[in-house]
Design a protein around this motif. Structure first.
Motif, PDB file in Angstrom:
ATOM      1  N   THR A  81      33.407  38.318  31.656  1.00 14.56           N
ATOM      2  CA  THR A  81      34.459  37.487  32.233  1.00 14.56           C
ATOM      3  C   THR A  81      35.526  37.153  31.198  1.00 14.56           C
ATOM      4  O   THR A  81      36.729  37.162  31.502  1.00 14.56           O
TER       5      THR A  81
ATOM      6  N   GLY B 200      46.593  43.524  39.514  1.00 11.82           N
ATOM      7  CA  GLY B 200      45.158  43.410  39.278  1.00 11.82           C
ATOM      8  C   GLY B 200      44.515  44.768  39.158  1.00 11.82           C
ATOM      9  O   GLY B 200      43.302  44.892  39.194  1.00 11.82           O
TER      10      GLY B 200
ATOM     11  N   THR C 286      37.540  41.927  46.666  1.00 13.11           N
ATOM     12  CA  THR C 286      36.355  41.273  46.117  1.00 13.11           C
ATOM     13  C   THR C 286      35.937  40.048  46.913  1.00 13.11           C
ATOM     14  O   THR C 286      34.898  39.455  46.628  1.00 13.11           O
TER      15      THR C 286
ATOM     16  N   THR D 124      40.495  34.134  39.608  1.00 11.94           N
ATOM     17  CA  THR D 124      41.503  35.125  39.248  1.00 11.94           C
ATOM     18  C   THR D 124      41.229  36.462  39.930  1.00 11.94           C
ATOM     19  O   THR D 124      42.133  37.090  40.490  1.00 11.94           O
ATOM     20  N   ARG D 125      40.002  36.904  39.923  1.00 16.62           N
ATOM     21  CA  ARG D 125      39.686  38.196  40.542  1.00 16.62           C
ATOM     22  C   ARG D 125      39.829  38.134  42.060  1.00 16.62           C
ATOM     23  O   ARG D 125      40.303  39.090  42.688  1.00 16.62           O
TER      24      ARG D 125
ATOM     25  N   TRP E 222      28.331  40.367  36.095  1.00 12.20           N
ATOM     26  CA  TRP E 222      29.188  39.967  34.981  1.00 12.20           C
ATOM     27  C   TRP E 222      28.515  38.903  34.127  1.00 12.20           C
ATOM     28  O   TRP E 222      28.082  37.861  34.622  1.00 12.20           O
TER      29      TRP E 222
ATOM     30  N   TRP F   8      28.441  40.706  40.812  1.00 17.00           N
ATOM     31  CA  TRP F   8      29.148  41.764  40.087  1.00 17.00           C
ATOM     32  C   TRP F   8      28.399  42.189  38.828  1.00 17.00           C
ATOM     33  O   TRP F   8      28.793  43.172  38.191  1.00 17.00           O
TER      34      TRP F   8
ATOM     35  N   TYR G 222      37.658  40.199  30.912  1.00 17.45           N
ATOM     36  CA  TYR G 222      38.528  40.344  32.077  1.00 17.45           C
ATOM     37  C   TYR G 222      39.741  39.425  31.969  1.00 17.45           C
ATOM     38  O   TYR G 222      40.893  39.857  32.181  1.00 17.45           O
TER      39      TYR G 222
ATOM     40  N   GLU H   3      42.464  40.753  43.278  1.00 14.97           N
ATOM     41  CA  GLU H   3      41.758  41.885  43.873  1.00 14.97           C
ATOM     42  C   GLU H   3      41.145  41.437  45.205  1.00 14.97           C
ATOM     43  O   GLU H   3      39.975  41.051  45.270  1.00 14.97           O
TER      44      GLU H   3
ATOM     45  N   ARG I  24      35.492  47.924  41.026  1.00 18.67           N
ATOM     46  CA  ARG I  24      35.786  47.101  42.188  1.00 18.67           C
ATOM     47  C   ARG I  24      34.646  47.238  43.194  1.00 18.67           C
ATOM     48  O   ARG I  24      34.187  48.338  43.468  1.00 18.67           O
TER      49      ARG I  24
END
Length: 416
Positions: A209, A9, A51, A43-44, A204, A202, A212, A48, A16
């Motif tokens: 997204t 990731g 997060t 997924t994030r 986003w 974030w 990403y 990660e 981040r």
């Protein structure tokens, strides 16, 4: 599969966030709609860990199935997301509504920390309601009534049964552009439920997204929606491509619209056009041919359709406004069933008995108008006979007949 297979990731262009403290709740529930936004959040979180502010042991990922998603949604989930959930032993609960009534509640299709496949169809599908009622999904005022019944309700019922007495963080995939949805959802916060919107935190957007997910998986993530979603036409070329790739789904959309329009000539699938016109405009000739072939195999019905259009209600005074149309009540009764030719012949016979003629509309739907509503005086009534694919359930409100009779008597006196 790219990064997900190795649990990578890092090295992505997205900044981040700093590590967070614990949530202070018992569980964390992530509503996974299988679309871009919620998949991006999950997924994030998995790739990660900084997060998120919770342990994966406390995470419950949930999806409620409508039963009529495009097949590429399941394919992407099984190729990219299920392996990630197995790798991190994430609990994944797949549900569907148990039946049309609230008493049927929900059915658990799978509940596992090692999910091996997507269970996209349960004992009840959204199409069951649409086809049985002779309707298309409702899009009035942008409200997604179908989503509430097929998705929100079973998710809430499961949480009532399994999270009673617990506090939980509810993670939703609303992007940074969806401030109105975030504000609306914030009104549902309770002592046990604490909503969180990571994408907004974030900053986003949907484009972020998508980018990403493309960097992680090397694919453009598809939109999650039913094959007959009335909102899908907002991206016409994208929907046309999906219908080309999955003609069976497109045929279902066209047949659903045909049945609905037999009972309501205004019941097109999309707000600005019909599904059949959409297919014509985008040269989906194979879809149109398959739909016509399916219609030839159908059993057909002659329907007696009645409507009572009530007068609108003044929101301030509560009084009726006799010059403004309000809600409508509908009664549907199947008079006979058979081949299309037989039902058209029966329609002509009954129309002549009522002193009128049956005619085909712009969509080749045969209909005989027996009673035309008054557009300037409410309440008013409408009645017609029409020919359409069989299968619509007979249905009317308990008080419909008495009100219809009373209004018909008043109309007779007025005409006299």
């Amino acid at each position: 599969m790219k990064a997900a297979a190795e649990g990578i990731g890092c090295g992505l262009r997205f900044p981040r966030p700093s590590p967070k403290e614990g949530t202070g709740v018992d569980k964390v529930v992530l509503s996974l709609g299988m679309g871009v936004d919620s998949v991006g959040v999950l997924t994030r979180f998995l790739l990660e860990p900084e997060t998120r502010d919770f342990k994966l042991d406390d995470l419950i990922v949930m999806t409620a199935m409508t039963g009529d998603e495009f097949t590429e949604t399941a394919e992407h989930m099984e190729q990219f997301i299920l392996p990630l959930m197995r790798k991190f032993s994430v609990r994944y609960v797949q549900l569907s509504r148990g039946g049309p009534l609230a008493s049927s509640r929900y059915a658990v299709l799978d509940d596992s920390r090692q999910p091996k496949r997507m269970h996209m169809v349960g004992p009840w599908r959204l199409r069951d309601e649409q086809l049985g009622n002779g309707t298309v999904p409702q899009f009035a005022h942008g409200k997604r009534i179908c989503s509430v019944k097929s998705k929100a309700d079973p998710l809430e019922w499961w949480k009532e049964d399994h999270l009673a007495g617990l506090t939980y963080q509810h993670i939703l995939g609303f992007s940074a552009e969806e401030g109105h949805r975030i504000l609306k959802d914030s009104t549902y916060t309770s002592a046990s439920r604490h909503a969180r919107f990571p994408l907004a935190e974030w900053g986003w957007t949907r484009a972020d997204t998508l980018g990403y997910l493309h960097e992680v998986f090397g694919t453009t993530w598809p939109r999650s929606c039913c094959v007959y979603c009335p909102f899908a036409a907002s991206d016409a070329e994208h929907l046309a491509d999906r219908w080309r790739r999955e003609p069976k789904g497109a045929v279902l959309a066209l047949l659903m619209e045909r049945r609905a329009m037999a009972l309501n000539p205004r019941a097109t699938l999309f707000s600005r056009t019909s599904a059949v016109q959409f297919a014509i405009d985008h040269r989906l000739y194979r879809v149109l041919a398959l739909a016509e072939e399916a219609l030839r195999r159908e059993t057909w019905a002659l329907y007696d359709v009645r409507r009572i259009y009530h007068a609108a209600v003044d929101k301030k005074t509560g009084r009726r406004i006799p010059t403004k149309k309000g809600t409508a009540w509908r009664s549907v009764k199947t008079l006979s069933e058979g081949s299309r030719q037989q039902m058209i012949a029966e329609l002509h016979r009954r129309a002549r008995a009522h002193g009128t003629e049956a005619q085909a509309d712009d969509f080749a739907i045969m209909r005989a108008q027996l009673c035309t509503p008054d557009p300037e005086r409410f309440p008013t009534t409408e009645r017609f006979l029409s020919v359409g694919p069989a299968g619509v359930h007979d249905k009317e409100r308990r008080s419909f007949h008495s009100l219809w009779t009373r209004l018909a008597d008043q109309t007779s006196l007025f005409m006299a």
